[in-house]
Design an enzyme around this catalytic site. Structure first.
Site, PDB file in Angstrom:
ATOM      1  N   SER A 488       0.814  -1.218   0.000  1.00 15.52           N
ATOM      2  CA  SER A 488       0.000   0.000   0.000  1.00 15.52           C
ATOM      3  C   SER A 488       0.849   1.271   0.000  1.00 15.52           C
ATOM      4  O   SER A 488       0.338   2.358  -0.248  1.00 15.52           O
ATOM      5  CB  SER A 488      -0.954   0.008   1.196  1.00 15.52           C
ATOM      6  OG  SER A 488      -0.243   0.046   2.412  1.00 15.52           O
ATOM      7  N   LYS A 531      -6.174   5.229   7.965  1.00 17.55           N
ATOM      8  CA  LYS A 531      -5.027   5.996   7.462  1.00 17.55           C
ATOM      9  C   LYS A 531      -5.349   7.482   7.354  1.00 17.55           C
ATOM     10  O   LYS A 531      -4.551   8.330   7.763  1.00 17.55           O
ATOM     11  CB  LYS A 531      -4.615   5.439   6.097  1.00 17.55           C
ATOM     12  CG  LYS A 531      -4.025   4.035   6.167  1.00 17.55           C
ATOM     13  CD  LYS A 531      -3.770   3.464   4.784  1.00 17.55           C
ATOM     14  CE  LYS A 531      -3.179   2.072   4.864  1.00 17.55           C
ATOM     15  NZ  LYS A 531      -2.980   1.458   3.535  1.00 17.55           N
TER      16      LYS A 531
END
EC number: 3.4.21.53
Length: 627
Positions: A488, A531
């Site tokens: 990611s 996030k």
């Protein structure tokens, strides 16, 4: 095209529906496919139609097994009684006697009457036509040993009104297949396990625990196939090993294993017999569609568990349904792990009771979530304090060359949170290629290594088409001392690398996440909500400038269910979320320079960052050749 998201793009609100008319039902929600597979497995009485029920804990696997089993356990016509008896020809191989339901206890009483003289043995023999029983009775004519007149009833079905359904959560050899006790005659020393007790019915075993004990799955296969080796003595411990070889109970047992997808894949790959013996694989999903039926089922469950709680306002259901979508990481889905929602409701009820309310409201659910975050947020607070105090070198404004704020997720028990993670890149002439510093230090997982290799593929595809890609680049997660895995952060690593190659400063008030392929397309990542929230909280430690924000893959828009505070900050223009398709869009946003495509001559536009990067790669290549 770069898309900046607005509050209306982020908001997830369930309709102001009146849920009062939804009735409480005893049902499994959102697992129709798995339940259909369970019914097929239960209904099919053929060899190999055992089942492996896979899925996450909390997805109602066991409840579904019990529910479907109720449709099949009422047929007791096949149930038999079994007892071990003395074998005069070979005492170490006890006889297995089989009776109709309730017959074993009657036979035991009759033997007691024979031994005491109340019943003549020859008269008893006339009552039975089974050859093994008659042979056993004939052997008693030649002995006066009272032990020989005793039988060991291992299965008594006299009180059974349904077929057995036995659930084993912590399997072992002794628990599953039995053992022998000392100081007794062989036929009286046998103690059966759950497998024998499930004869004629169903045995549910935790597969994750089963594979942990060496040889246990192999023994289970022997019993399922009823080979000659499937003897209880295989599992007798110590000095009793091989001293007794009783006849196995030869009744069908349908074995149902429950476990994770990983355990299913492991057994499928490692054992050639597994898929032949377990032909049915009901799969329990962790998420379900956000439709009326599943909303109704979720609300029904919440009502069912709230009987001892304060009354629930409609707003409670709306907030918990929103949380359900957040937990499933998809705006159009709900979680099937209803127990998680029940926990949240219980915590909201406690908060409402503490405030002496007459009912639980939606605000109590919101406060329960906030309290959870606070109670589990010590590590996140410490990290943000280190950023604020300068111990962690994270820059949240200005520009820098070869430096990018990536978005990482840290797990702490049952909770997780996002935090910025600084990635740096350096470039010089050479032929070593891209060096993954984490890999060199033994701190990089295989997926992360793959992501770094993809970056070289991107550089060749996008820039080095007509000249060799020759450089020496190092990429590092700064101040990170644990293993890094996953892909990611691959887009962030690529942004840092491009910035370093072109010596182009990029914004530090924007954090990025997203995996990238060799074509430069951004791919979906997990935990995007944590996030975004993590970077928002880090920025808030100083102050929100109105310029800070995050870049995410456009495919992640469907995953966005953010805290109300973040939604409000976006609405006020104090925080930004950009959703993009590819690396060019992201670097344009980070650098402020124009991107471009090649013209008919195959040349990037002068002044574009693509032209700057390609020219710089050519120069590095030339310098590398001289070296």
């Amino acid at each position: 095209m770069i898309k900046e998201l607005r509050k209306e793009d982020l908001a997830l609100a369930f309709e102001d529906t009146d849920y009062s008319d939804i009735e409480i039902r005893d049902e499994i929600v959102g697992q129709e496919r798995a339940i259909e597979a369970l019914r097929l497995g239960f209904a099919t009485e053929r060899d190999g139609y055992n089942m492996f029920v896979s899925g996450e804990e909390g997805t109602a696997r066991l409840s579904a097994i019990k529910m479907v089993a109720r449709e099949y356990v009422k047929d007791t016509s096949r149930l038999k009684d079994h007892a071990y008896a003395y074998n005069s020809n070979n005492p170490s191989s006890p006889l297995l006697l089989t009776f109709e339901k309730g017959g074993a206890l009657l036979f035991q009483k009759q033997l007691e009457d024979v031994e005491s003289g109340r019943l003549d043995l020859s008269e008893l023999k006339k009552k039975y036509s089974d050859k093994k029983i008659c042979s056993f009775l004939s052997s008693l004519e030649r002995t006066k040993n009272s032990t020989c007149f005793k039988i060991n009833i291992i299965l008594d079905r006299s009180q059974s009104d349904e077929r057995p359904l036995i659930i084993v959560t912590h399997p072992s050899h002794d628990a599953l297949f039995g053992f022998m006790v000392k100081d007794k005659a062989e036929h009286l020393s046998i103690r059966t396990g759950f497998y024998q007790q499930a004869s004629g019915g169903y045995l549910v075993i935790n597969a994750n625990e089963l594979v942990k004990e060496k040889g246990l799955f192999t023994s289970l296969k022997r019993y399922i196939t009823m080979t000659e080796e499937a003897l209880l003595s295989d599992n007798v411990k110590g000095e009793l090993i091989k001293t007794c070889t009783p006849e196995p109970v030869n009744e069908r047992v349908k074995v149902i294993l429950t476990g994770s997808d990983e355990t299913f894949d492991y057994l499928s790959a490692k054992d050639e017999m597994f898929l032949k013996l377990f032909k049915i694989n009901p799969e329990f999903d962790y998420q379900m569609k956000r439709n009326y039926e599943n909303i109704r089922g979720t609300v029904s469950y919440l009502k069912k568990i709230s009987k001892d709680m304060l009354p629930l306002e409609n707003s409670v259901f709306r907030e918990i349904l929103r949380y359900s979508s957040w937990f499933s990481e998809n705006r159009m889905s709900l979680t099937t792990e209803l127990g998680v929602l029940g926990d949240l409701l219980a915590e909201a009820n406690l908060l409402a009771m503490a405030e002496r309310k007459d009912s639980v409201e939606g605000c109590d659910v919101k406060n329960a979530i906030l309290k959870r975050n606070k109670l589990s947020g010590l590590t996140e607070e410490k990290i943000n304090k280190e950023i604020r105090d300068g111990e962690l070198l994270v820059q949240l404004d200005g520009k820098a060359v070869g430096v990018v704020n990536a978005l990482a997720v840290m797990d702490r028990g049952l909770s997780s949170f996002g935090t910025p993670s600084v990635i740096t890149a350096t470039v010089s002439p050479g032929n070593e290629g891209i060096i993954n510093i984490e890999h060199e230090a033994g701190l990089s997982g295989g997926i992360h290594d793959k992501g770094l290799l993809i970056l070289e593929g991107y550089l060749r595809h996008r820039y080095a088409r007509f000249f060799p890609l020759s450089l020496y680049a190092g990429i590092c997660f700064e101040q990170s001392y644990a293993e890094i895995d996953g892909d990611s952060a691959s887009s962030a690593e690529l942004y840092a690398l491009l910035s370093a190659i072109g010596e182009i400063p990029i914004r530090q008030d924007i954090a990025v996440t997203g995996s990238v392929n060799q074509m430069g397309k951004l791919q979906v990542v997990g935990a995007v909500n944590e996030k975004i929230e993590g970077f928002y909280n880090a920025c808030k430690c100083f102050s929100l400038t109105g310029n800070q924000g995050v870049i995410i893959p456009k495919e992640n828009i469907s995953s966005l269910i953010l805290p109300y505070e973040v939604e409000d900050a976006v609405s006020k223009g104090m925080f930004h979320i950009w959703a993009i398709d590819d690396i060019d869009e992201g670097f344009e946003l980070l650098s402020g320079l124009e991107k471009s495509e090649r013209n008919e001559k195959g040349i990037f536009k002068s002044g574009s960052f693509n032209r700057i990067i390609e020219d710089r790669l050519k120069k590095i290549c030339s310098s590398s050749g001289k070296n």
